[in-house]
Design a protein around this motif. Structure first.
Motif, PDB file in Angstrom:
ATOM      1  N   VAL A  20      96.655 -71.334   8.918  1.00  0.00           N
ATOM      2  CA  VAL A  20      97.366 -70.848   7.730  1.00  0.00           C
ATOM      3  C   VAL A  20      98.314 -71.920   7.201  1.00  0.00           C
ATOM      4  O   VAL A  20      98.418 -72.139   5.989  1.00  0.00           O
ATOM      5  CB  VAL A  20      98.127 -69.549   8.050  1.00  0.00           C
ATOM      6  N   MET A  21      99.001 -72.609   8.104  1.00  0.00           N
ATOM      7  CA  MET A  21      99.933 -73.652   7.668  1.00  0.00           C
ATOM      8  C   MET A  21      99.204 -74.750   6.898  1.00  0.00           C
ATOM      9  O   MET A  21      99.725 -75.277   5.905  1.00  0.00           O
ATOM     10  CB  MET A  21     100.661 -74.269   8.863  1.00  0.00           C
ATOM     11  N   HIS A  22      97.986 -75.079   7.338  1.00  0.00           N
ATOM     12  CA  HIS A  22      97.259 -76.171   6.681  1.00  0.00           C
ATOM     13  C   HIS A  22      96.504 -75.691   5.444  1.00  0.00           C
ATOM     14  O   HIS A  22      96.625 -76.275   4.368  1.00  0.00           O
ATOM     15  CB  HIS A  22      96.285 -76.813   7.659  1.00  0.00           C
ATOM     16  N   VAL A  23      95.724 -74.610   5.599  1.00  0.00           N
ATOM     17  CA  VAL A  23      94.850 -74.167   4.515  1.00  0.00           C
ATOM     18  C   VAL A  23      95.628 -73.459   3.418  1.00  0.00           C
ATOM     19  O   VAL A  23      95.469 -73.747   2.234  1.00  0.00           O
ATOM     20  CB  VAL A  23      93.742 -73.245   5.070  1.00  0.00           C
ATOM     21  N   ALA A  24      96.479 -72.498   3.813  1.00  0.00           N
ATOM     22  CA  ALA A  24      97.184 -71.690   2.811  1.00  0.00           C
ATOM     23  C   ALA A  24      98.417 -72.390   2.256  1.00  0.00           C
ATOM     24  O   ALA A  24      98.714 -72.284   1.062  1.00  0.00           O
ATOM     25  CB  ALA A  24      97.569 -70.343   3.416  1.00  0.00           C
ATOM     26  N   LEU A  25      99.139 -73.103   3.135  1.00  0.00           N
ATOM     27  CA  LEU A  25     100.393 -73.729   2.693  1.00  0.00           C
ATOM     28  C   LEU A  25     100.250 -75.211   2.405  1.00  0.00           C
ATOM     29  O   LEU A  25     101.178 -75.832   1.878  1.00  0.00           O
ATOM     30  CB  LEU A  25     101.477 -73.517   3.767  1.00  0.00           C
ATOM     31  N   GLY A  26      99.107 -75.787   2.754  1.00  0.00           N
ATOM     32  CA  GLY A  26      98.878 -77.197   2.452  1.00  0.00           C
ATOM     33  C   GLY A  26      99.672 -78.165   3.308  1.00  0.00           C
ATOM     34  O   GLY A  26      99.876 -79.317   2.922  1.00  0.00           O
ATOM     35  N   VAL A  27     100.118 -77.718   4.478  1.00  0.00           N
ATOM     36  CA  VAL A  27     100.900 -78.581   5.365  1.00  0.00           C
ATOM     37  C   VAL A  27      99.956 -79.526   6.111  1.00  0.00           C
ATOM     38  O   VAL A  27      98.982 -79.079   6.728  1.00  0.00           O
ATOM     39  CB  VAL A  27     101.703 -77.746   6.381  1.00  0.00           C
ATOM     40  N   PRO A  28     100.181 -80.830   6.083  1.00  0.00           N
ATOM     41  CA  PRO A  28      99.318 -81.767   6.803  1.00  0.00           C
ATOM     42  C   PRO A  28      99.316 -81.489   8.301  1.00  0.00           C
ATOM     43  O   PRO A  28     100.301 -81.003   8.859  1.00  0.00           O
ATOM     44  CB  PRO A  28      99.950 -83.142   6.498  1.00  0.00           C
ATOM     45  N   TYR A  29      98.195 -81.816   8.961  1.00  0.00           N
ATOM     46  CA  TYR A  29      98.078 -81.551  10.390  1.00  0.00           C
ATOM     47  C   TYR A  29      99.169 -82.271  11.192  1.00  0.00           C
ATOM     48  O   TYR A  29      99.682 -81.735  12.176  1.00  0.00           O
ATOM     49  CB  TYR A  29      96.709 -81.995  10.895  1.00  0.00           C
ATOM     50  N   ALA A  30      99.511 -83.474  10.781  1.00  0.00           N
ATOM     51  CA  ALA A  30     100.542 -84.222  11.511  1.00  0.00           C
ATOM     52  C   ALA A  30     101.884 -83.502  11.442  1.00  0.00           C
ATOM     53  O   ALA A  30     102.628 -83.443  12.432  1.00  0.00           O
ATOM     54  CB  ALA A  30     100.676 -85.630  10.940  1.00  0.00           C
ATOM     55  N   VAL A  31     102.184 -82.939  10.292  1.00  0.00           N
ATOM     56  CA  VAL A  31     103.455 -82.227  10.113  1.00  0.00           C
ATOM     57  C   VAL A  31     103.454 -80.929  10.911  1.00  0.00           C
ATOM     58  O   VAL A  31     104.439 -80.603  11.589  1.00  0.00           O
ATOM     59  CB  VAL A  31     103.715 -81.948   8.621  1.00  0.00           C
ATOM     60  N   SER A  32     102.340 -80.175  10.853  1.00  0.00           N
ATOM     61  CA  SER A  32     102.292 -78.915  11.592  1.00  0.00           C
ATOM     62  C   SER A  32     102.314 -79.164  13.102  1.00  0.00           C
ATOM     63  O   SER A  32     102.930 -78.399  13.853  1.00  0.00           O
ATOM     64  CB  SER A  32     101.047 -78.109  11.208  1.00  0.00           C
TER      65      SER A  32
END
Length: 260
Positions: free
Chosen positions: A93-105
């Motif tokens: 959800v953090m990556h797909v829905a919120l657009g947060v990069p994997y490194a950041v998440s």
């Protein structure tokens, strides 16, 4: 343990399993299962419905585990399995829905995990899984478990997708990384608690990479067996492993000295 005239010995049941070889095998399978089931559910259900169902089942499984008061394999591993499913969803959800990069998440969940460990240590002065004998300790334990699953999912996606390694190469990388705490504990006498949680985190991206390699389409770098079939096989394997625990492990309790 120290025994004095004013000490009262009280026996409390251990609420989580010891890290035996069978534990680590089942943990690795549960991480792969969580990845496969999460991805499959997102494809067969509307994403919002899938996430809500995953969260509801996660809460139910955790409540069942928390009310057992002692380690019962089916309850514990059901909770772990649902943590695997919902932890995958939380990272996705953090990556797909919120657009947060994997490194950041990955970094975010690492900070969350560090904060859980900090609170746990300040409250209990131990992070050992051999001492999970109270509700507070078990709640802290499960908070750490959820954070490790979310962090591990993000790390696996970062390696396979963000860094472009692909699933097979990611399996090799994380298989090598998980040897670090094992060898450190065996030959360099590293702290056992540190080694446990190090390995616990790495089993997540390792298992997830295996599930993705088997389940994803060939065009995406997988073998193309399909996430549904991979989910089914892993769920059945989990059932077999949990049944094996009932055959191998008698009920155990842990004696604790309590100073009056």
């Amino acid at each position: 343990m120290t025994r004095t005239a004013t000490a009262a010995v009280r026996t409390r049941a251990q609420r989580v399993p010891d890290p035996t070889p069978l534990f680590w095998i089942t943990k690795a399978v549960s991480t792969a299962m969580g990845e496969a089931v999460s991805d499959f559910s997102i494809h067969v259900l509307p994403p919002v419905v899938a996430v809500l169902c995953g969260f509801a089942l996660f809460v139910i499984a955790l409540l069942i585990q928390l009310t057992r008061r002692r380690y019962i394999p089916w309850a514990y591993w059901t909770a772990v399995g649902m943590v695997g499913v919902f932890g995958t969803m939380a990272a996705d959800v953090m990556h797909v829905a919120l657009g947060v990069p994997y490194a950041v998440s990955s970094a975010f969940y690492a900070v969350v995990l560090a904060l859980v460990f900090l609170v746990w240590w300040r409250l209990e002065r131990t992070l050992s899984v051999h001492d999970i004998t109270t509700t507070r300790r078990e709640l802290l334990y499960w908070a750490a478990v959820v954070a490790t699953f979310a962090m591990g999912t993000a790390l696996g996606d970062l390696a396979a997708v963000g860094l472009g390694l692909g699933y097979l190469a990611s399996i090799v990388v994380f298989a090598v990384v998980i040897l670090i705490p094992a060898l450190g504990y065996r030959f360099a006498h590293w702290n056992s608690v540190f080694c446990f949680w190090f390995a616990y985190v790495v089993t997540r991206p390792l298992g997830a990479s295996v599930a993705d390699w088997f389940g994803k389409e060939r065009v995406d770098g997988g073998l193309g067996f399909g996430e549904g079939w991979v989910s089914l096989v892993l769920v059945l394997l989990m059932v077999v492993l949990v049944c094996a625990m009932y055959l191998r492990s008698p009920r155990r309790t842990q004696a604790i000295d309590v100073q009056s």
